[in-house]
Design an enzyme around this catalytic site. Structure first.
Site, PDB file in Angstrom:
ATOM      1  CB  VAL A 147      37.160  39.093  37.164  1.00 47.47           C
ATOM      2  CG1 VAL A 147      37.985  40.362  38.094  1.00 47.47           C
ATOM      3  CG2 VAL A 147      37.893  37.880  37.325  1.00 47.47           C
ATOM      4  CG  HIS A 148      32.122  39.898  34.321  1.00 51.15           C
ATOM      5  ND1 HIS A 148      31.599  38.973  33.355  1.00 51.15           N
ATOM      6  CD2 HIS A 148      33.362  40.153  33.858  1.00 51.15           C
ATOM      7  CE1 HIS A 148      32.221  38.987  32.340  1.00 51.15           C
ATOM      8  NE2 HIS A 148      33.456  39.631  32.603  1.00 51.15           N
ATOM      9  CG  LEU A 149      34.023  41.478  41.395  1.00 49.17           C
ATOM     10  CD1 LEU A 149      35.571  41.924  41.706  1.00 49.17           C
ATOM     11  CD2 LEU A 149      33.374  40.557  42.451  1.00 49.17           C
TER      12      LEU A 149
END
Length: 481
Positions: free
Chosen positions: A418-420
């Site tokens: 979840v490191h968009l």
């Protein structure tokens, strides 16, 4: 008369510093946030994203290989995702910034952004050293006390020849070292806590859902909310790498064919909106300790970085992987070549878009993750760690040695950090996929900017939390000229 000189949509990691710095400079700023205050139980740095359905998160769906769907929580509170993450606060590296600059964004070189990194931090370990800051709004500290697990991993990493990296925010050679964290007194210091204080010129309104940007004669003049219209001289979207491109699309700014298919007007045909999504795909290898190994503090302490891989032992059980007292070793690809996209539901375009991650579509990504998993197993088998490992999960030995079988295991096991980033990326004139220029101005619409990790050409090779705050600081410099 406008309601504000600048309306900032999203009181998250980048929106809070941007709004605060603009107000300090004398601008009249209105900061809008869909969520409210951070629940008390989320302030503990050892906690992370709350359960599905929590009012503190947007629960986005990501589609992974094999058609698997996973939840991607995004912060829906003052502080945004900085209020629900693990407290990992590591800067983008000089190599990351050099890559962004080489892609036509010289305002984002390491030399250009270093003052913003320094200004935001109060580094309580090395703040007096060159390249670091003291007295800034975000406290930065590294875990001091080790544990049997940390000490064994440190010895294993050293035995395999990897260097020490005592300061992961120094921009030096990657290696093994403690993780800088935005934690003070055991509490996560999110962007709202760090930056939002009463000051002339800054108005913060929570519980306000923005629906679209209002564009008149080619210029953004405000936003439409559930409660009415807010007018402003300039609009800044800081709603995150999902929220900001989604608002652009709902405002008629994006790929024309996609907009028409969803029944949305085409205000500006910008093919790059919602495309070029990058992230950090990861897998977890569970292992069962041979004896009780109590952890002092939260799950994170140190990590091994090898450039485009990160190996991170968790010091507390990780329920989604393993059982009982199992610990896990996380393996993440930090420089993904595959690219995903945001997908609207044509029948319900206002609903949250889903993310098609398209992990492992590039051979280079599969190769490097194979190498990462094999390195993780080598560490667990090393002389310093083997006495602590009763048994190891993850790929069996026969799968580990077979590239094709290991690729199959990766497809079934891969998750997302979840490191968009990249969903509304910056780029120079002539870059057809660029949504904003390097001053973060949306192409084709005057008075509209995007300021969050969606503008990064790709996700940095470290977790993006510190970089997101830097974005807000750097954007304030660019807005103020």
């Amino acid at each position: 008369m406008a309601d504000a000189e600048v309306v900032v949509v999203g009181a998250g990691s980048a929106g809070c510093p941007l709004a605060a710095r603009l107000a300090e400079a004398g601008r009249r700023v209105l900061l809008l946030e869909a969520g409210g205050d951070v629940p008390a139980d989320l302030r503990d740095a050892g906690s992370m994203a709350p359960v599905p359905g929590s009012p503190a998160t947007w629960d986005v769906t990501a589609v992974l290989p094999e058609g698997r769907s996973v939840r991607v929580p995004r912060g829906r509170v003052l502080g945004g995702s900085s209020a629900i993450n693990g407290g990992y606060f590591v800067r983008a590296t000089p190599a990351d910034c050099a890559g962004w600059a080489a892609a036509g964004n010289d305002l984002w070189s390491y030399e250009a952004v270093l003052p913003a990194f320094r200004r935001l931090e109060d580094d309580r370990d090395v703040g007096g050293r060159p390249g670091h800051g003291t007295g800034g709004p975000v406290p930065v500290q590294r875990p001091a006390q080790g544990s049997a697990v940390v000490d064994a991993f440190a010895a294993a990493v050293d035995a395999l020849g990897f260097p020490a990296e005592p300061d992961k925010n120094a921009g030096g050679e990657p290696g093994w070292g403690p993780i800088p964290m935005n934690v003070a007194g055991g509490l996560r210091v999110d962007a709202a806590t760090a930056y939002l204080r009463p000051q002339p010129g800054l108005t913060v309104r929570s519980g306000v859902q923005v629906r679209r940007v209002l564009v008149e004669r080619g210029r953004a003049v405000g936003v439409a909310t559930d409660d009415g219209v807010v007018r402003a001289d300039e609009v800044v979207l800081a709603a995150g790498a999902v929220g900001s491109p989604h608002l652009l699309l709902l405002s008629g700014i994006g790929p024309a064919a996609l907009l028409r298919a969803a029944g949305l007007p085409v205000v500006v045909d910008l093919p790059g909106v919602g495309t070029d999504v990058s992230d950090h795909p990861d897998v977890y290898l569970p292992w069962t300790p041979s004896r009780p190994l109590p952890a002092d503090g939260g799950p994170l302490h140190s990590a091994l970085n090898t450039g485009d891989l990160e190996l991170q032992p968790w010091l507390t059980p990780f329920p989604p992987v393993g059982t009982g007292d199992d610990l896990v070793l996380r393996v993440a690809l930090q420089a993904e070549e595959s690219r995903g996209r945001l997908v609207l539901d044509p029948a319900h375009p206002t609903a949250l878009p889903r993310i098609e991650q398209r992990y492992l579509t590039e051979e280079a990504d599969r190769r490097r993750l194979r190498e990462g998993v094999r390195l993780a197993v080598e560490l667990l088998r090393s002389a310093p760690l083997a006495p602590l490992v009763a048994r190891r999960g993850g790929p069996p030995d026969d799968v580990l040695t077979d590239d094709g079988a290991l690729d199959d295991w990766l497809r079934r096991s891969i998750g997302t950090a979840v490191h968009l980033a990249g969903s509304a990326r910056m780029g120079p004139d002539g870059d057809a996929g660029a949504v904003v220029d390097q001053r973060l101005r949306v192409r084709g619409v005057e008075g509209l900017r995007v300021v969050d990790t969606s503008v990064l050409p790709w996700t940095p090779s470290r977790g993006p939390a510190a970089t997101a705050v830097m974005l807000g600081e750097r954007a304030a410099e660019l807005v103020l000229g």
